[in-house]
Write an enzyme that holds these catalytic residues in place. Structure first.
Site, PDB file in Angstrom:
ATOM      1  CE  LYS A  13      17.908 -20.023  69.868  1.00 40.55           C
ATOM      2  NZ  LYS A  13      18.628 -20.419  68.638  1.00 40.55           N
ATOM      3  NE  ARG A  88      14.806 -16.667  65.492  1.00 40.83           N
ATOM      4  CZ  ARG A  88      14.603 -17.900  65.965  1.00 40.83           C
ATOM      5  NH1 ARG A  88      14.017 -18.083  67.116  1.00 40.83           N
ATOM      6  NH2 ARG A  88      14.997 -18.926  65.275  1.00 40.83           N
ATOM      7  NE  ARG A 127      17.111 -28.676  64.798  1.00 37.26           N
ATOM      8  CZ  ARG A 127      16.967 -27.416  65.214  1.00 37.26           C
ATOM      9  NH1 ARG A 127      17.263 -27.089  66.462  1.00 37.26           N
ATOM     10  NH2 ARG A 127      16.562 -26.494  64.380  1.00 37.26           N
ATOM     11  NE  ARG A 160      12.793 -26.811  63.060  1.00 38.80           N
ATOM     12  CZ  ARG A 160      13.237 -25.844  63.868  1.00 38.80           C
ATOM     13  NH1 ARG A 160      13.405 -26.083  65.154  1.00 38.80           N
ATOM     14  NH2 ARG A 160      13.512 -24.656  63.385  1.00 38.80           N
ATOM     15  NE  ARG A 171      16.156 -22.097  60.898  1.00 39.10           N
ATOM     16  CZ  ARG A 171      16.415 -23.254  61.480  1.00 39.10           C
ATOM     17  NH1 ARG A 171      16.678 -24.326  60.745  1.00 39.10           N
ATOM     18  NH2 ARG A 171      16.421 -23.354  62.778  1.00 39.10           N
TER      19      ARG A 171
HETATM   20  P1  AMP Z   1      13.345 -22.014  65.954  1.00 39.17           P
HETATM   21  O1  AMP Z   1      12.606 -23.241  66.329  1.00 39.17           O
HETATM   22  O2  AMP Z   1      13.625 -21.109  67.112  1.00 39.17           O
HETATM   23  O3  AMP Z   1      14.569 -22.273  65.121  1.00 39.17           O
HETATM   24  O4  AMP Z   1      12.346 -21.175  65.009  1.00 39.17           O
HETATM   25  C1  AMP Z   1      11.884 -21.692  63.777  1.00 39.17           C
HETATM   26  C2  AMP Z   1      11.316 -20.577  62.927  1.00 39.17           C
HETATM   27  O5  AMP Z   1      10.211 -19.958  63.608  1.00 39.17           O
HETATM   28  C3  AMP Z   1      12.279 -19.412  62.642  1.00 39.17           C
HETATM   29  O6  AMP Z   1      13.128 -19.674  61.547  1.00 39.17           O
HETATM   30  C4  AMP Z   1      11.289 -18.285  62.357  1.00 39.17           C
HETATM   31  O7  AMP Z   1      10.725 -18.412  61.066  1.00 39.17           O
HETATM   32  C5  AMP Z   1      10.182 -18.563  63.366  1.00 39.17           C
HETATM   33  N1  AMP Z   1      10.460 -17.877  64.653  1.00 39.17           N
HETATM   34  C6  AMP Z   1      10.791 -18.432  65.845  1.00 39.17           C
HETATM   35  N2  AMP Z   1      10.981 -17.504  66.786  1.00 39.17           N
HETATM   36  C7  AMP Z   1      10.785 -16.300  66.180  1.00 39.17           C
HETATM   37  C8  AMP Z   1      10.848 -14.960  66.605  1.00 39.17           C
HETATM   38  N3  AMP Z   1      11.190 -14.626  67.867  1.00 39.17           N
HETATM   39  N4  AMP Z   1      10.574 -13.995  65.698  1.00 39.17           N
HETATM   40  C9  AMP Z   1      10.229 -14.277  64.440  1.00 39.17           C
HETATM   41  N5  AMP Z   1      10.173 -15.523  63.953  1.00 39.17           N
HETATM   42  C10 AMP Z   1      10.438 -16.538  64.812  1.00 39.17           C
END
Ligand code: AMP
Length: 217
Positions: A13, A88, A127, A160, A171
């Site tokens: 994404k 989400r 990654r 990360r 996740r």
């Molecule tokens: P990402 O970079 O999109 O994989 O997000 C990393 C982490 O940020 C996720 O595993 C969640 O802990 C938090 N996070 C990101 N976007 C959201 C969201 N829309 N709602 C809740 N937690 C989020």
């Protein structure tokens, strides 16, 4: 154009949203990046989010919705936005609807990037991200020219914390339970387009771009 990229962690994404944002000259708003920025700056929001992120859990809906509302009200989103990682949960999708209604805007479409599970684990574990400009790489599929250094800004690359195997599994579970229901939710409004995300980066970009142009008509 207001567009959401939906898909499991590791679907690409971030990379794809960046490309669409460039093509359509729109800001790329990634909820995960906003949280990480806050964590880096040790803001109150960052400290709160950190507790959830390190466990691979979702940050509470009210906090997330408020953060996105603030971001969408900034002037650079006037012509639209490419959203990545938000919404989400169903509660966030409802919250998003309210935010847009309050701004007299509507969602143009949701592009769902579908990728099989085995492929996701492979992608996430390889990654690496630039600490300075957040550009993502993959040690196997999209390596930097110089080992551990960003091609764009020469920042140091890191893995990360939440891309480590136990957190990746958490996740993916959270995704299945909380985010997958959004597929039906957006289907029901006729807003969802599915794109095969298992090919290489260029192929997926082309498919997403075509789908996004289709929405614009
Ligand atoms: P990402 O970079 O999109 O994989 O997000 C990393 C982490 O940020 C996720 O595993 C969640 O802990 C938090 N996070 C990101 N976007 C959201 C969201 N829309 N709602 C809740 N937690 C989020």
């Amino acid at each position: 154009m207001i567009l959401v990229l939906l898909g499991p962690p590791g679907a690409g994404k971030g990379t794809q949203a960046e490309r669409l944002a460039e093509e359509f000259k729109l800001p790329h708003v990634a909820s995960g990046d906003l949280f990480r920025e806050n964590m880096k700056n040790k803001t109150e929001l960052g400290l709160l989010a950190n507790r959830y992120i390190v466990e691979g859990e979702l940050v509470p809906d009210d906090v997330t919705i408020a953060m996105i509302r603030d971001r969408l009200e900034r002037p650079d989103c006037e012509n639209g936005v490419i959203l990545d990682g938000f919404p989400r949960t169903l509660a966030q999708a409802e919250g998003f609807k309210d935010i847009l209604a309050g701004m007299d805007r509507t969602l143009d479409g949701v592009l769902y990037i579908a990728v099989p599970d085995e492929e996701l684990v492979r992608r996430l574990s390889g990654r690496r991200i630039c600490r300075r400009c957040q550009t993502p790489y993959h040690i196997q599929f999209n390596p930097p020219q110089n080992h551990r250094v960003c091609d764009i800004c020469a920042g140091v690359l890191y893995q990360r914390e939440d891309d480590k195997p136990e957190t990746v599994r958490a996740r993916l579970n959270v995704y299945r339970q909380q985010t997958l229901p959004l597929i039906d939710f957006y289907c029901q409004y006729g807003l969802l387009t599915e794109v095969d995300g298992s090919g290489d980066i260029e192929t997926v970009t082309a498919a997403l771009s075509e789908a996004a142009h289709g929405l614009n008509k």
